[in-house]
Scaffold this motif. Structure first.
Motif, PDB file in Angstrom:
ATOM      1  N   GLY A  50      42.660  41.554  39.235  1.00 50.86           N
ATOM      2  CA  GLY A  50      42.637  40.838  37.960  1.00 50.86           C
ATOM      3  C   GLY A  50      43.383  39.520  38.050  1.00 50.86           C
ATOM      4  O   GLY A  50      42.921  38.489  37.539  1.00 50.86           O
ATOM      5  N   THR A  51      44.539  39.549  38.733  1.00 49.98           N
ATOM      6  CA  THR A  51      45.334  38.334  38.889  1.00 49.98           C
ATOM      7  C   THR A  51      44.638  37.332  39.799  1.00 49.98           C
ATOM      8  O   THR A  51      44.530  36.140  39.469  1.00 49.98           O
ATOM      9  N   THR A  78      36.257  52.322  30.800  1.00 50.64           N
ATOM     10  CA  THR A  78      37.137  51.387  31.493  1.00 50.64           C
ATOM     11  C   THR A  78      37.248  51.742  32.974  1.00 50.64           C
ATOM     12  O   THR A  78      37.325  50.850  33.830  1.00 50.64           O
ATOM     13  N   THR A 111      40.745  37.243  35.851  1.00 52.27           N
ATOM     14  CA  THR A 111      39.771  37.936  35.011  1.00 52.27           C
ATOM     15  C   THR A 111      40.318  39.304  34.617  1.00 52.27           C
ATOM     16  O   THR A 111      40.802  40.048  35.479  1.00 52.27           O
ATOM     17  N   ASP A 112      40.259  39.623  33.339  1.00 48.10           N
ATOM     18  CA  ASP A 112      40.639  40.955  32.883  1.00 48.10           C
ATOM     19  C   ASP A 112      39.495  41.905  33.236  1.00 48.10           C
ATOM     20  O   ASP A 112      38.393  41.782  32.688  1.00 48.10           O
ATOM     21  N   ALA A 164      39.383  45.053  30.072  1.00 49.08           N
ATOM     22  CA  ALA A 164      38.944  44.781  28.694  1.00 49.08           C
ATOM     23  C   ALA A 164      37.433  44.919  28.508  1.00 49.08           C
ATOM     24  O   ALA A 164      36.984  45.457  27.477  1.00 49.08           O
ATOM     25  N   GLU A 198      45.431  45.500  39.160  1.00 48.47           N
ATOM     26  CA  GLU A 198      46.352  44.407  38.840  1.00 48.47           C
ATOM     27  C   GLU A 198      46.145  43.213  39.763  1.00 48.47           C
ATOM     28  O   GLU A 198      46.045  42.068  39.300  1.00 48.47           O
TER      29      GLU A 198
END
Length: 379
Positions: A337-338, A9, A342-343, A346, A334
């Motif tokens: 991603g926002t 990750t 898109t994550d 994950a 964060e």
């Protein structure tokens, strides 16, 4: 979270934040970046040209503002391919699995601000994959021949290093096979070395020095020489500020892209045994200067300019694999991603699970081979 999940990750998120931050400064010189932003870039910034829709008609993309680019889109697509395959990939996997991902699966494209096919966003050198494999029916093992030689394969190959975690030799071999469907010459070589760098960074106890050593051991021809020269120059610097001229001078003899980044000669991006892409040696150099710190590795690539998103993305992937998810600035994870909808964490968990299953299958296959070979020895 296991160390495998933590490092995977960290790698995937580190690549995405480097990509998103570097998108705003891509194609510009350090001096132009400072002039535009009033100093060095330290985080998410708006696009270099606010009129992004019309600034470059051939590439009307909303870069900056925390938007991931094609580097991350391709990385995530490759992870989905690994999930489908459930095993190691080769050039035929590119034709059978990646091509449908690029031309048949709509995803959110932050730079287009729309749901679209990845094929509608990726650069011409990546569209080559679809043109050659889907429309041209070329042998996948040879499809990369004839494409411009660039960082296109190296920029998304980090998942190969995760699947072959702690085994840089296997990562190099798999990446060389896989990316033969996309790239040739030093572009393909860079993909192999980049995958090896990530695989070494995934090893428990790995260091910046062990990553560079693995790269130098496996790299060939101009790619090896460029990594050696640029990383040697990097060791003279304690911070990326003030390093750019020296790093560019070390890279210049091996690069086929001109100092004026968008004004290239006829010899640019052609096959060669004495040249190298710029992005991987520079990513490794900023890793050396930053001593593996994700934030500073990424910011070095972002403020260097030129192909900033790919340099910062590659550096972020390797540094993130070394340090794990906690080493990637959480505010960047964060906010990007926002902004990108898109994550970016994950997919790292997904490729870690693939790596676990692939490793189990590899062990079973090795045990069977060991048993068979013992029979050949008569023992």
């Amino acid at each position: 979270m296991t160390p495998l999940e933590d490092k995977a990750t960290g790698c995937v998120a580190g690549a995405a934040v480097g990509d998103a931050l570097g998108g705003a400064t891509e194609g510009w010189t350090p001096e132009q970046i400072v002039a535009r932003y009033g100093g060095a870039v330290e985080g998410i910034v708006p696009p270099y040209n606010a009129d992004w829709r019309n600034a470059r008609p051939i590439a009307p993309y909303h870069k900056g503002d925390g938007h991931i680019t094609d580097d991350t889109l391709m990385t995530h697509a490759l992870i989905r391919v690994y999930e489908q395959a459930g095993g190691h990939l080769d050039a035929y996997s590119m034709a059978e699995l990646l091509v449908p991902e690029l031309m048949g699966e709509r995803v959110w494209i932050p730079e287009l601000e729309a749901d679209a096919l990845p094929l509608q966003r990726i650069f011409l050198a990546e569209k080559w994959i679809v043109a050659r494999l889907h429309y041209g029916h070329v042998d996948p093992r040879e499809a990369g021949v004839g494409n411009i030689v660039n960082c296109g394969a190296a920029m998304y190959v980090a998942p190969v290093g995760i699947v072959n975690a702690a085994d840089p030799d296997a990562a190099y071999a798999e990446a060389i096979d896989l990316t033969g469907a996309h790239q040739s010459s030093f572009g393909r070589e860079a993909a192999g070395v980049m995958a090896a760098a990530v695989a070494e960074a995934m090893r428990p106890g790995a260091t910046v020095d062990s990553v560079i050593a693995a790269c130098l051991r496996l790299a060939k021809d101009g790619t090896r020489a460029a990594i050696d020269a640029v990383c040697s120059a990097a060791r003279d610097h304690g911070h990326w500020e003030g390093s750019f001229s020296a790093l560019r001078a070390a890279m210049r003899p091996f690069d086929t892209v001109a100092d004026t980044y968008r004004d290239q000669g006829l010899g640019a991006r052609r096959p060669s045994r004495i040249h190298s892409i710029e992005e991987l040696p520079l990513a490794l150099a900023f890793l050396v200067i930053a001593k593996g710190d994700v934030r500073e590795t990424v910011l070095g690539g972002v403020n260097y300019g030129r192909d900033a998103d790919s340099i910062a993305s590659m550096g972020g992937a390797i540094a993130g694999a070394l340090g794990g998810l906690a080493s990637v600035p959480s505010e960047w994870v964060e906010e990007i991603g926002t902004a990108s909808r898109t994550d970016i964490v994950a997919p790292g968990r997904a490729i870690a699970e693939v790596a676990r299953r692939v490793h189990a299958a590899d062990v079973a296959r090795r045990r069977a081979h060991e048993s068979a070979f013992e029979g050949l020895l008569g023992s």
